[in-house]
Write a protein that holds these residues in place. Sequence first.
Motif, PDB file in Angstrom:
ATOM      1  N   ALA A  38       0.820  -1.214   0.000  1.00  0.00           N
ATOM      2  CA  ALA A  38       0.000   0.000   0.000  1.00  0.00           C
ATOM      3  C   ALA A  38       0.854   1.265   0.000  1.00  0.00           C
ATOM      4  CB  ALA A  38      -0.939   0.000   1.207  1.00  0.00           C
ATOM      5  N   ALA A  39       2.049   1.194   0.613  1.00  0.00           N
ATOM      6  CA  ALA A  39       2.909   2.370   0.734  1.00  0.00           C
ATOM      7  C   ALA A  39       3.398   2.878  -0.616  1.00  0.00           C
ATOM      8  CB  ALA A  39       4.104   2.052   1.629  1.00  0.00           C
ATOM      9  N   ALA A  40       3.321   2.054  -1.648  1.00  0.00           N
ATOM     10  CA  ALA A  40       3.719   2.489  -2.980  1.00  0.00           C
ATOM     11  C   ALA A  40       2.700   3.446  -3.592  1.00  0.00           C
ATOM     12  CB  ALA A  40       3.898   1.270  -3.887  1.00  0.00           C
ATOM     13  N   PHE A  41       1.505   3.556  -2.990  1.00  0.00           N
ATOM     14  CA  PHE A  41       0.431   4.354  -3.599  1.00  0.00           C
ATOM     15  C   PHE A  41      -0.128   5.432  -2.675  1.00  0.00           C
ATOM     16  CE2 PHE A  41       0.477   0.176  -5.572  1.00  0.00           C
ATOM     17  CZ  PHE A  41       0.513   0.501  -6.917  1.00  0.00           C
ATOM     18  N   ILE A  42      -0.166   5.175  -1.378  1.00  0.00           N
ATOM     19  CA  ILE A  42      -0.764   6.153  -0.455  1.00  0.00           C
ATOM     20  C   ILE A  42       0.158   6.374   0.736  1.00  0.00           C
ATOM     21  CG2 ILE A  42      -3.150   5.684  -1.135  1.00  0.00           C
ATOM     22  CD1 ILE A  42      -3.434   3.865   1.276  1.00  0.00           C
ATOM     23  N   SER A  43      -0.154   7.385   1.536  1.00  0.00           N
ATOM     24  CA  SER A  43       0.709   7.773   2.657  1.00  0.00           C
ATOM     25  C   SER A  43       0.498   6.857   3.861  1.00  0.00           C
ATOM     26  CB  SER A  43       0.394   9.214   3.052  1.00  0.00           C
ATOM     27  OG  SER A  43      -0.883   9.287   3.666  1.00  0.00           O
ATOM     28  N   PRO A  44       1.463   6.850   4.784  1.00  0.00           N
ATOM     29  CA  PRO A  44       1.295   6.056   6.017  1.00  0.00           C
ATOM     30  C   PRO A  44       0.042   6.428   6.800  1.00  0.00           C
ATOM     31  CG  PRO A  44       3.585   6.708   5.777  1.00  0.00           C
ATOM     32  CD  PRO A  44       2.823   7.421   4.699  1.00  0.00           C
ATOM     33  N   GLY A  45      -0.294   7.721   6.822  1.00  0.00           N
ATOM     34  CA  GLY A  45      -1.514   8.135   7.521  1.00  0.00           C
ATOM     35  C   GLY A  45      -2.756   7.548   6.881  1.00  0.00           C
ATOM     36  N   GLN A  46      -2.788   7.515   5.560  1.00  0.00           N
ATOM     37  CA  GLN A  46      -3.933   6.945   4.846  1.00  0.00           C
ATOM     38  C   GLN A  46      -4.001   5.435   5.033  1.00  0.00           C
ATOM     39  OE1 GLN A  46      -2.991   8.444   0.966  1.00  0.00           O
ATOM     40  NE2 GLN A  46      -3.953  10.439   1.330  1.00  0.00           N
ATOM     41  N   ILE A  47      -2.839   4.783   5.076  1.00  0.00           N
ATOM     42  CA  ILE A  47      -2.812   3.341   5.351  1.00  0.00           C
ATOM     43  C   ILE A  47      -3.411   3.063   6.725  1.00  0.00           C
ATOM     44  CG2 ILE A  47      -1.308   1.352   5.789  1.00  0.00           C
ATOM     45  CD1 ILE A  47       0.650   2.544   3.743  1.00  0.00           C
TER      46      ILE A  47
END
Length: 322
Positions: A38-47
Amino acid sequence: MQWLTMTTRSDRALIRIYTAFVLLGVLWGSNFIYMKWAAAFISPGQISLLRVLFGFAPLAVLAWRKRVIRIEQLRYLHHFSVMAALTTAFSYFAMAKGTSLLPSGIAGVLAGSPPLFTSMASSLFLRNEKMNGLMVCSVALGLIGIALIARPWESASADNAISFAGVAWMLAGSIVFGLSYIYVRRFISPVNLAPLSVVTWQIGLALLMLLISTDMSGIGQILQDWRAVTGLVIGLGLLGTGASFVLYYFLLQELGAVAAAGAIYITPVVALLIGWVAGERVGLVEVVAVILIVGSIAMLEVGRQRTAHREAAPTQGTVSFD
């Protein structure tokens, strides 16, 4: 015939318990590859936000069916809020941030370290939980294992594959998660609430906090990759968070808190194996680090049990045959 039926039921119960135990360790250990995708597409906060959102759903349903949420529990809202902010919102963000900077297997190994920090904090802040010699040695071994993973002596190397910032984020999440045990013992355990009600409040409040604080810009980019979406929603959210809590509290009822938490022994091994299968480098140093960290956690538990036996011995009128 009745004895045979009782034995069969007992065997089936044991199979369910041990299956849940292994499954919990596998689910916890799998979380890091899902965060990495997931980190390849969205930020850690969004994860973290999406993880909590989809993890909260099965917990809310189970809590509603068990009827463990009551209006009078609002008097403990301040304690639930502290746990939500630190143990869930911050720790999940720190884990996601650290995993985005590290190989997933390395992140999973470091995520197995909270018991080390719990033991150190317990000896400082809880009068009746002092460390004996074996526990001190086990903490030292665990810290050596963490050092082997972090490799601070290579931090200046340009080709160093281990991000010091990533290690720092993972340890920050582990430290806060480990310290939360002290808070639970001091403020939440005495009120004797059902564990499912506490965690439902905790995850629900963390969801609200993350909704308020997370920048939603670009969150839809996760839809570009079906593997990342599936891993985040099903693997990390529904299974790795929601179902894991359900399994944990099932084991809590069947085995007790100490044995249920033992699933964390499996987590670093599973995370490292998954990382290796995914193509991440796993060498002798990483294997030794896992052995040291997992071994230190096991030694901590042995030391804790020895202390408990010694404290209980003077109050017992029976003869020991140890």
